[in-house]
Design a protein around this motif. Structure first.
Motif, short mmCIF file in Angstrom:
data_model
loop_
_atom_site.label_atom_id
_atom_site.label_comp_id
_atom_site.label_asym_id
_atom_site.label_seq_id
_atom_site.Cartn_x
_atom_site.Cartn_y
_atom_site.Cartn_z
N ILE A 53 0.83 -1.20 0.00
CA ILE A 53 0.00 0.00 0.00
C ILE A 53 0.87 1.26 0.00
O ILE A 53 0.66 2.18 -0.79
CB ILE A 53 -0.95 0.00 1.22
CG1 ILE A 53 -1.97 -1.14 1.10
CG2 ILE A 53 -1.67 1.35 1.33
CD1 ILE A 53 -2.85 -1.30 2.32
N ALA A 54 1.87 1.28 0.88
CA ALA A 54 2.73 2.46 1.00
C ALA A 54 3.58 2.65 -0.25
O ALA A 54 3.74 3.77 -0.76
CB ALA A 54 3.63 2.32 2.22
N GLY A 55 4.13 1.56 -0.78
CA GLY A 55 4.96 1.65 -1.97
C GLY A 55 4.19 2.18 -3.17
O GLY A 55 4.68 3.02 -3.93
N ALA A 56 2.95 1.72 -3.33
CA ALA A 56 2.13 2.18 -4.44
C ALA A 56 1.74 3.64 -4.26
O ALA A 56 1.69 4.42 -5.23
CB ALA A 56 0.88 1.31 -4.56
N ALA A 57 1.45 4.03 -3.02
CA ALA A 57 1.02 5.40 -2.77
C ALA A 57 2.12 6.41 -3.08
O ALA A 57 1.85 7.52 -3.55
CB ALA A 57 0.57 5.55 -1.33
N ILE A 58 3.37 6.03 -2.84
CA ILE A 58 4.47 6.96 -3.06
C ILE A 58 4.60 7.33 -4.53
O ILE A 58 4.85 8.49 -4.89
CB ILE A 58 5.79 6.35 -2.54
CG1 ILE A 58 5.77 6.31 -1.00
CG2 ILE A 58 7.00 7.16 -3.03
CD1 ILE A 58 6.94 5.60 -0.39
N VAL A 59 4.38 6.36 -5.43
CA VAL A 59 4.56 6.64 -6.85
C VAL A 59 3.38 7.37 -7.47
O VAL A 59 3.38 7.66 -8.67
CB VAL A 59 4.83 5.33 -7.64
CG1 VAL A 59 6.08 4.66 -7.14
CG2 VAL A 59 3.65 4.39 -7.56
N THR A 60 2.36 7.68 -6.67
CA THR A 60 1.24 8.46 -7.21
C THR A 60 1.60 9.94 -7.34
O THR A 60 0.95 10.68 -8.11
CB THR A 60 -0.01 8.35 -6.32
OG1 THR A 60 0.28 8.89 -5.02
CG2 THR A 60 -0.45 6.91 -6.18
N LEU A 61 2.60 10.38 -6.62
CA LEU A 61 2.93 11.81 -6.63
C LEU A 61 3.26 12.34 -8.03
O LEU A 61 2.78 13.42 -8.40
CB LEU A 61 4.09 12.08 -5.66
CG LEU A 61 3.75 11.93 -4.18
CD1 LEU A 61 5.00 12.11 -3.32
CD2 LEU A 61 2.67 12.92 -3.75
N PRO A 62 4.08 11.63 -8.83
CA PRO A 62 4.32 12.14 -10.19
C PRO A 62 3.04 12.26 -11.02
O PRO A 62 2.90 13.22 -11.80
CB PRO A 62 5.27 11.10 -10.80
CG PRO A 62 5.91 10.44 -9.63
CD PRO A 62 4.88 10.43 -8.55
#
Length: 246
Positions: free
Chosen positions: A102-111
């Motif tokens: 969940i955390a790993g996927a959420a981080i790449v949403t920023l771009p």
């Protein structure tokens, strides 16, 4: 768990096809949809122009793409290849794997979010206050955790062959019915009544409330929190169930 999160982020960033699809695709759709609308027309029952409305919708759609499509297929494939089984032999607890995904996927949403904002501001001249840009980015990023949890649950629910069609049905169904592709005000009344309880509708409503200078509605926050509990709980249960089968 922190090591696994870093691994997930690096693996995603190295996947050029996925990053192109999740970052460029929402911006292209935004330009396509907003380009057909008059810059002075307003969304029914709101003070938002079509360009401002779709900026939030497509930023939310991009975040949804990154966390839902990426998580579900990757987990299903990892299960088939035995990677998840290997992780169970380590000291990583079951909840650690789910939280890392969940955390790993959420981080790449920023771009995804930032690129849509830049396109809207540079090409469509969308203007909001400085604090609104940061608030919009924050709520859209935080709300993506709900769909990251859903992606994990789907990854454990479906097999490698079935995960893509199942994810696509859920992905487009939530996007269209939740009002990310078109305002729900244009829906028939019976469909509007359904849409307002969908997580994607509440998700987009967070940013749209901030765009009008207000704060997110308590109902939308409550709906997203409830869905997060259901999706994360379902993901954890399916993980334990899968563990017992191994």
């Amino acid at each position: 768990m922190n090591t696994l999160i870093r691994l997930e982020v690096v693996r995603t960033l190295r996947n050029k096809k996925f990053m192109f699809f999740s970052v460029i695709y929402p911006s292209a759709i935004y330009l396509l949809i907003s380009g057909t609308q008059n810059t002075t027309d307003r969304i029914p029952h709101t003070d938002l122009t079509f360009q401002a409305f779709f900026m939030v919708s497509m930023a939310s759609f991009g975040a949804l793409t990154a966390v839902l499509m990426g998580n579900s297929e990757r987990i299903a494939k990892e299960r088939e290849k035995g990677w998840v089984r290997q992780l169970r032999l380590t000291a990583l607890p079951g909840r650690g794997y789910v939280l890392a995904k969940i955390a790993g996927a959420a981080i790449v949403t920023l771009p995804c979010i930032v690129v849509v904002f830049l396109v809207a501001a540079a090409v469509k001249h969308v203007r909001v206050e400085a604090w609104q840009w940061f608030a919009l980015g924050g709520v859209i990023w935080a709300g993506s955790l709900v769909f990251a949890a859903l992606g994990v649950a789907i990854g454990y629910l479906a097999s490698g062959d079935a995960v893509r069609p199942l994810t696509m049905i859920i992905y487009f169904g939530l996007s269209i019915l939740g009002g990310l592709w078109m305002p729900t005000a244009t829906f028939p009344q019976w469909l509007q009544s359904i849409a307002e309880w969908l997580p994607t509708h509440a998700y987009a409503s967070l940013g749209q409330a901030i765009e009008t200078g207000g704060s997110p509605h308590a109902k939308d926050i409550a709906i997203l929190c409830a869905y997060f509990v259901v999706f994360a709980g379902g993901a954890a249960w399916l993980y334990r169930k899968d563990t017992l089968k191994a």
